[in-house]
Design an enzyme around this catalytic site. Sequence first.
Site, PDB file in Angstrom:
ATOM      1  N   GLU A  24      -7.856  -5.223   0.257  1.00  0.00           N
ATOM      2  CA  GLU A  24      -8.434  -6.021  -0.818  1.00  0.00           C
ATOM      3  C   GLU A  24      -8.360  -7.515  -0.551  1.00  0.00           C
ATOM      4  O   GLU A  24      -9.180  -8.284  -1.049  1.00  0.00           O
ATOM      5  CB  GLU A  24      -7.752  -5.688  -2.157  1.00  0.00           C
ATOM      6  CG  GLU A  24      -7.800  -4.241  -2.555  1.00  0.00           C
ATOM      7  CD  GLU A  24      -9.210  -3.767  -2.903  1.00  0.00           C
ATOM      8  OE1 GLU A  24     -10.171  -4.216  -2.247  1.00  0.00           O
ATOM      9  OE2 GLU A  24      -9.336  -2.944  -3.810  1.00  0.00           O
ATOM     10  N   HIS A  78       0.857  -1.192   0.000  1.00  0.00           N
ATOM     11  CA  HIS A  78       0.000   0.000   0.000  1.00  0.00           C
ATOM     12  C   HIS A  78       0.887   1.234   0.000  1.00  0.00           C
ATOM     13  O   HIS A  78       1.950   1.233   0.617  1.00  0.00           O
ATOM     14  CB  HIS A  78      -0.896   0.018   1.254  1.00  0.00           C
ATOM     15  CG  HIS A  78      -2.052   0.947   1.105  1.00  0.00           C
ATOM     16  ND1 HIS A  78      -1.956   2.280   1.382  1.00  0.00           N
ATOM     17  CD2 HIS A  78      -3.319   0.727   0.677  1.00  0.00           C
ATOM     18  CE1 HIS A  78      -3.131   2.846   1.130  1.00  0.00           C
ATOM     19  NE2 HIS A  78      -3.965   1.931   0.705  1.00  0.00           N
TER      20      HIS A  78
END
Length: 378
Positions: free
Chosen positions: A315, A257
């Site tokens: 996710e 991320h």
Amino acid sequence: MVLDTITRPGLQGVIAAETRLSYIDGLAGVLIINGYALETIAPHAIFEEMVYLLWHDRLPTQQELADFQAQWAKLRTLPDVAIETLRQAATKKLDTMDALRMAAGLLSLNTNPDNAPDAALAMVAAFPTIVAAYWRLIQGQEPIAPSSSLSHAANYLYMLDGETPSDERVRALNTYLNTVIDHGFNASTFTARVIASTHSDMVAAIVGAIGALKGPIHGGAPGPALDMVFEIGQPQNAETVLRKKLDAGERLMGFGHRVYKVRDPRADVLNVAAERFFAQGEQLDLYKLVRHVEAKAVELLEEYKPGRNLQTNVEFYTALVLHGIGLDASMFTPTFAISRVGGWTAHAIEHLREGRLLRPLAHYTGDSGREWLPIKSR
Ligand code: ACO
């Protein structure tokens, strides 16, 4: 005038505007949604309360929520031309995000472009109708008309198969929708803000954001993350399959991320929600496999990309929760959009109210001094 011209590829670390909507501490693994730590609100609120919070800077009273839901339920029906467009898209088997983008643009027919809050409500209310109608059309079934008596989450599930969903599925979906509703200046939200910053209209801002969310390294990751888990199949295969992907230079979907350098706090909230479906019964093996794949992936990412702190992102667990609710993988990113449109609209409204035109600079790396040659002489 001397300008500060530091180049920041990907705008990393750049603060482009102020917001009251969400705060991320990527080193501590903290996410605050309009004053509430994510884990204190996402498992309890319904999605309509979260949207109200982002639009009004406070949670609604019981009466305000009832009024808000009643207003919202009236806006669920799509213009006929939107259903017709979805029919045509289904004949070509277009990706659901493309169908959503096309039908969302047609919501201009239901909105007043000069009234951003009204247009925002029309967009948020209609997204599940578009996605569910398209899901059915692509299966060769007729869309199911929205119910005006069900909550947003329950109505979405109802429009997919015509059955009133269990409280457990509705709670899990609300937790998911609440968890991903807003997340600072991620690519799709930033897109919506850039468009709003030109004083364009709400529908334009949201259609642009849908396009950004579709990309596989933003909102498109959960389907491939689940595919990876199914490809691994058994815990003992995890290391071989993951190493093969990393050796081939592939990215492991659901990991890494830009902002979080520790485990994404949204993954924790969704892990708890997923446990309800998987920690008992026949799906326990899938849950155990997911936990094993996660641990192995984080270990191998540290080996292959030392010091990058590539950790589990939202996710990875999105895939598990939405699979548990019973959604097909092709519906993961569109369901993300059903949530994130709450954040996009809030950001567009905030930017229209107090933001400046977003207009960064580019570092020019081209030539200079080239001479014009008429076409016959080139
Ligand atoms: N698997 C393998 N390697 C990775 C991964 C990954 N998941 N993520 C980053 N890396 C590597 C990159 O290859 C790069 O290595 P290099 O410098 O040796 O070339 C390094 O780590 C840094 O990567 P960047 O792309 O510069 O990091 P950035 O901050 O731009 O990317 C991103 C963040 C796009 C999320 C990235 O981690 C990624 O592609 N992850 C997989 C896709 C994914 O899960 N996306 C969902 C994100 S959450 C969301 O959008 C809602």
